[in-house]
Write an enzyme that holds these catalytic residues in place. Structure first.
Site, short mmCIF file in Angstrom:
data_model
loop_
_atom_site.label_atom_id
_atom_site.label_comp_id
_atom_site.label_asym_id
_atom_site.label_seq_id
_atom_site.Cartn_x
_atom_site.Cartn_y
_atom_site.Cartn_z
N LYS A 39 1.73 1.70 5.61
CA LYS A 39 0.91 2.28 6.68
C LYS A 39 0.60 1.16 7.67
CE LYS A 39 -1.81 4.64 3.00
NZ LYS A 39 -1.10 5.76 2.51
N HIS A 54 7.07 5.64 -7.03
CA HIS A 54 6.37 4.91 -5.97
C HIS A 54 6.39 3.41 -6.24
CE1 HIS A 54 3.20 4.82 -2.90
NE2 HIS A 54 2.49 4.03 -3.69
N SER A 78 3.44 1.33 0.64
CA SER A 78 2.28 2.19 0.44
C SER A 78 1.19 1.85 1.46
CB SER A 78 1.82 2.04 -1.01
OG SER A 78 1.12 3.17 -1.40
C1 GTR Z 1 -2.46 5.54 -3.46
C2 GTR Z 1 -2.93 6.15 -2.19
C3 GTR Z 1 -1.90 6.05 -1.16
C4 GTR Z 1 -1.19 4.70 -1.16
C5 GTR Z 1 -1.20 3.98 -2.47
C6 GTR Z 1 -1.02 2.47 -2.49
O1 GTR Z 1 -3.32 5.70 -4.50
O2 GTR Z 1 -3.34 7.43 -2.46
O3 GTR Z 1 -2.36 6.41 0.11
O4 GTR Z 1 -1.56 3.93 -0.12
O5 GTR Z 1 -2.27 4.21 -3.23
O6 GTR Z 1 -1.29 1.73 -1.58
O7 GTR Z 1 -0.58 2.01 -3.53
#
Ligand code: GTR
Length: 436
Positions: free
Chosen positions: A273, A411, A269
Site C-alpha cells: 500500500k 500472502h 501488504s
Molecule cells: C493484514 C491486513 C492487511 C495487510 C496485512 C499486512 O492483516 O488486514 O491490510 O496489510 O495485514 O500488512 O501484513
C-alpha cells in the site's frame, strides 16, 4: 462514473477460457495453460466455505458498482490530453487521496546523510554495504529533527551506475537482514546483487511505529513533523512510511553507485500500500511494486471483497487519515477508488501481484484496479489491459508499463515474486554493454 464491465465469474471464466483455448488449439496448436493454472481453484473456495469465513470471497457477492472516471475533473470536464491530465486532473486526484485516504504529508525540511558504516566485502565480496543515517529537520526553528537508518547494498562488479530496489520492510529484521546473518526470501539480496541490481532497505517502524496511540506516535516522524499537518486529513502511518521511502530516494540520488532515474519502490501488504502511495506522490520513482497490497493498496474498495474499509479502519485506525473512516460501509461515497491511485503513477511502471489463496486482499480487485487505470495509461500511448484478461497462475501479464501476476501460495513476498519483478525490470532497464 465509468461503466464497470462485470468480469466473468471465475468458474464461467475458466470454462470460457478452456473453450476458447481448445478452439485455438484446433487451428493454431497454441499451448493452453493447464486447467490447474486457472485461478481460483474451486477447492480454495470450498475450503473458505467449510471454514465459514465471515468475509466475502465469492465473486457473486460483489455488489453492482460504478468506478469514478479517472479522466473526469471536478468541474465535470473530461481530460483528453496528457497536458490536461498533468495540469488539472492529476493534481485534483492526488488531493482527493490526500484529503480522504492517506492524509497530507509535510515537506521534508533539510535532509542530510551520514554514512555510519561501510563494508566493501559484503556477501562474500559480491557487494558493498553502507549503513546510512538520514536526518530530516523541519523548517520551523526550535523543532526536533528526525533520523532513521537505511542499508544499501550495491554490486561490486558493476561498471556503471545501477538501478535499485528500495524495499519497505514491514516485518522483523530477520525478514530483511542487511548483515545477511539471517537470510529470507522476503529480501533475496544475494539474487538481487547477482542480477546486477542494488537494493536498499528500511524498516517501517523506524519511521513511524506500526501501532496505535499517542505513545507510539511520539516515537515516530509524525511527532517531529506535525506543524501544518494536523486534523482530519493529517498524514497517517502509511503516508509516513511513504515519506520515508522518498527520503531513501533522496539519499540514492547522491550515491555514485546508483542510477537514480531507475529506482523501484517495493513493498508487501501494508508495505505494498505504502509503495503505491509513495510512487503516486513522488514522480522520481520509476517503478512501483505492490505485492499482495489488498485493501488501501491495489484492490478496488467498491468490490467490498475480503477486508473492507470498515474492517481495516477498525484493525489499523492509524494507517489512514481520519477522513477515511467516513467511508466505513460507504465505499460508493469515496470520491476515488484504487484504479486512480495506480493512474497517478502513469506513465511510469507499476507491477501489481497477488497470491492464489489471498482472498482477504481481493486478488481480482487488485487486477481490476490495474486494468481500470487504462484511460490514463492510454493517454500516454500505453497499451490497454482488458478487464477480463486476468492471467492464469504464474503467467505474468506484461502490458507496456503495467504488469501483473498471481502466484501459487499464500500472502507473502517470495523468491518467485522477486524473480518476476527483476525480469520485468530487465525489460524496462536493459543492462548497458559495459555491465557484466
Ligand atoms: C493484514 C491486513 C492487511 C495487510 C496485512 C499486512 O492483516 O488486514 O491490510 O496489510 O495485514 O500488512 O501484513
Amino acid at each position: 462514473m465509468m461503466k464497470q464491465m462485470n468480469p466473468a465469474p471465475p468458474r464461467l471464466a475458466a470454462l470460457l477460457i478452456s473453450l476458447l483455448t481448445t478452439a485455438a488449439c484446433a487451428v493454431d496448436e497454441v499451448p493452453t495453460p493447464p486447467a490447474a493454472n486457472i485461478w481460483p481453484d474451486p477447492k480454495l473456495i470450498q475450503e473458505l466455505e467449510r471454514k465459514k469465513s465471515p468475509f466475502h470471497f465469492h465473486e457473486s457477492d460483489v455488489p453492482k458498482y460504478d468506478l469514478p472516471d479517472p479522466l473526469k475533473c471536478a468541474d465535470a470536464a473530461i481530460v483528453t490530453t496528457r497536458e490536461q491530465w498533468e495540469s488539472k486532473r492529476r493534481p485534483e486526484t492526488l488531493e482527493l487521496f490526500r484529503r480522504h485516504v492517506y492524509g497530507r504529508s509535510p515537506a521534508p525540511g533539510k535532509v542530510t546523510f551520514d554514512i555510519l558504516e561501510t563494508d566493501a566485502k559484503a556477501i562474500d565480496g559480491q557487494a558493498t554495504r553502507k549503513r546510512i543515517k538520514i536526518t530530516c529537520t523541519p523548517e520551523k526553528q526550535g523543532v526536533d529533527s528526525f533520523s532513521f537508518e537505511v542499508n544499501l547494498l550495491t554490486p561490486n562488479r558493476a561498471a556503471t551506475r545501477v538501478p535499485a530496489f528500495i524495499l519497505i520492510n514491514n516485518r522483523p529484521i530477520a525478514s530483511a537482514d542487511p548483515t545477511r546473518a539471517q537470510k529470507n526470501d522476503f529480501w533475496p539480496v544475494e539474487q538481487i546483487i547477482a542480477r546486477g541490481y542494488a537494493t536498499a532497505v528500511f524498516r517501517t517502524g523506524d519511521v513511524d511505529p506500526d501501532a496505535a496511540g499517542d505513545a507510539a506516535r511520539a516515537n515516530g516522524v509524525r511527532a517531529a513533523f506535525h506543524a501544518g499537518v494536523e486534523g482530519e486529513d493529517a498524514w497517517a502511518t502509511l503516508a509516513a512510511w511513504a515519506w520515508g521511502a522518498s527520503r531513501v530516494l533522496d539519499y540514492l540520488q547522491t550515491d555514485p553507485a546508483i542510477d537514480a532515474a531507475k529506482v523501484a519502490v517495493i513493498g508487501h501488504s501494508r508495505g505494498g500500500k505504502t509503495a503505491l502511495w509513495a510512487a503516486a506522490q513522488d514522480t522520481r520513482f520509476a517503478l512501483a511494486i505492490s505485492n499482495c497490497s489488498g485493501r488501501g493498496g491495489a484492490s478496488l474498495a467498491r468490490r467490498r471483497m475480503g477486508e473492507t474499509v470498515k474492517v481495516i479502519n477498525k484493525a489499523f485506525p492509524y494507517w489512514f487519515c481520519d477522513n477515511f473512516k467516513k467511508y466505513d460501509d460507504k465505499e460508493d461515497d469515496l470520491p476515488v477508488d484504487q484504479h486512480q491511485l495506480i493512474s497517478l503513477i502513469a506513465p511510469r511502471a507499476v507491477y501489481v501481484a497477488s497470491a492464489e489463496a489471498d482472498f482477504w486482499a481481493d486478488q481480482r480487485g487488485e487486477f481490476l484496479a490495474l486494468a481500470n487505470a487504462n484511460p490514463v495509461f492510454t493517454l500516454y500511448g500505453q497499451p490497454a489491459i482488458k478487464l477480463d484478461e486476468m492471467p492464469p497462475l504464474e503467467t505474468p501479464l506484461i502490458r507496456g508499463t503495467r504488469a501483473y501476476h498471481i502466484r501459487r501460495g499464500v500472502h507473502n513476498l517470495t523468491l518467485y515474486d522477486w524473480q518476476r519483478y527483476m525480469d520485468y525490470a530487465d525489460t524496462l532497464w536493459p543492462k548497458p554493454a559495459t555491465h557484466q
